[in-house]
Design an enzyme around this catalytic site. Structure first.
Site, short mmCIF file in Angstrom:
data_model
loop_
_atom_site.label_atom_id
_atom_site.label_comp_id
_atom_site.label_asym_id
_atom_site.label_seq_id
_atom_site.Cartn_x
_atom_site.Cartn_y
_atom_site.Cartn_z
CB CYS A 128 33.47 8.93 -7.72
SG CYS A 128 31.75 8.36 -7.84
CB ALA A 129 38.52 6.54 -10.39
N GLY B 152 42.67 9.50 -10.42
CA GLY B 152 43.05 8.30 -10.10
C GLY B 152 43.82 8.06 -8.68
N GLY B 153 43.93 9.33 -7.89
CA GLY B 153 44.78 9.46 -7.01
C GLY B 153 44.60 8.24 -5.69
CG ASP C 193 35.26 10.25 -12.95
OD1 ASP C 193 35.52 10.24 -11.55
OD2 ASP C 193 34.97 11.22 -13.57
CB CYS D 48 36.51 16.75 -0.29
SG CYS D 48 35.89 17.20 -1.78
#
Length: 345
Positions: A156-157, A160-161, A180, A275
């Site tokens: 689940c990029a 891309g961080g 993603d 998060c």
């Protein structure tokens, strides 16, 4: 005129003072199902009641400390690309450019920027030696503990961080597959990888192709969630979802976990991240997954940096932890992380 506005602001301030007094008087009490104390929590912190029911707190004071911290302004945080630069040198460079900075106490790669600055114009950022990234996201990559030469999947990029941080931590060696469901976001991943000089990132838009490339040494799933831990930088997130949406989100999270479980090689690791503050997305989700998948077990958190950023957190030694927003010396998002090892070799 302005008089009505000033009167309204005065009434609002008096209401806020009453809320604070009410919560202070009941800080050791359990959070009630209804009534003035619950109304004070909802009103003072701007959160819906179902958050209070689904949160990790039992008492009023616990909710006040964590929600209060999430309402404070967030500092801008940078991440030094570990394969291209060293943090002390970047700190000196930024200070020489007049930018007030300090090292993050938790992330071994992070730099805090005080005040407002156009960091995107800095040579260190333009040249790909530094990326803008929340300290919490940096810690996720740190605790994944990827090794040079490994095959890693960030399923689940997003933009891309974390894939970039993983690839940099591997010294540009091995392979990080970034996927993603939103293909448009993957275009940014390609651009950022080129700027960072990371040739070990493979962007793959097809989930089926990702599965065919299995098995992986490490699979990271930073799943879609309520984002309740990002309240300080997304004030509207409290009202973006409702209790029914939470049920749909947890179903999607479980589906993702079940899908990628078979892609982890025996002896490899699955890292689950949200998060979110909310228990159904975090502890309850992992407990249900482990019941369905006895081939996985919690594994101690990895960290090759020697920084040991989270040893003071309950659960760190067991591989399942919640990073609260009120953690001392921490200014990033709240998040939950579970590092699960697949049994066998």
């Amino acid at each position: 005129g302005v008089a009505p506005w000033l009167q309204a602001l005065g009434r609002l301030e008096r209401l806020r003072e009453r809320w604070v007094e009410r919560l202070e008087a009941h800080r050791k009490a359990e959070i009630p199902g209804r009534g003035p104390v619950r109304e004070a929590l909802e009103g003072l912190f701007g959160v819906p009641g179902w958050w209070l029911d689904a949160g990790p707190w039992a008492r009023v004071g616990e909710a006040v400390r964590e929600l209060g911290r999430l309402r404070r302004p967030q500092e801008l945080t940078l991440r030094v690309q570990a394969h291209r630069a060293e943090r002390p040198a970047v700190l000196r460079e930024l200070r020489d450019a007049g930018v007030p900075v300090s090292p993050t106490p938790r992330s071994p790669w992070g730099i805090r920027v005080a005040g407002r600055h156009n960091v995107l114009a800095l040579p260190a950022v333009r040249e790909g030696r530094v990326e803008v990234q929340d300290e919490g996201s940096q810690l996720v990559a740190c605790l994944c503990d990827p090794k040079p030469g490994e095959r890693v999947l960030d399923f689940c990029a997003g933009g891309g961080g974390k894939a970039l941080a993983l690839a940099a931590a591997m010294g540009g060696r091995g392979e990080v597959v970034a996927h993603d469901a939103d293909r448009a976001r993957l275009r940014d991943t390609r651009r950022r990888a080129r700027r960072a000089g990371l040739g070990n990132i493979r962007v793959e838009a097809s989930a089926e192709a990702v599965g065919r490339r299995a098995p992986y040494d490490l699979v990271l799933v930073d799943v879609p969630c309520s984002s309740s831990g990002t309240l300080r930088r997304n004030p509207d997130v409290a009202w973006r979802w409702n209790a029914e949406d939470l049920g749909r989100l947890t179903a999607v999270q479980a589906e993702i976990l079940d899908r990628v479980a078979g892609w982890v090689r025996p002896g490899g690791f699955l890292v689950y991240v949200t998060c979110s503050l909310l228990v159904p997305e975090n502890q309850a989700q992992i407990e249900a997954f482990l019941a369905r998948h006895p081939e996985f077990a919690p594994a101690p958190l990895g960290d090759r940096t020697g920084h040991e950023p989270l040893l003071d957190l309950p659960g760190a030694e067991a591989g399942i932890l919640r990073l609260p927003a009120n953690l001392p010396r921490y200014t990033g998002d709240a998040f939950f992380l579970a590092r699960l090892g697949r049994l066998g070799s």
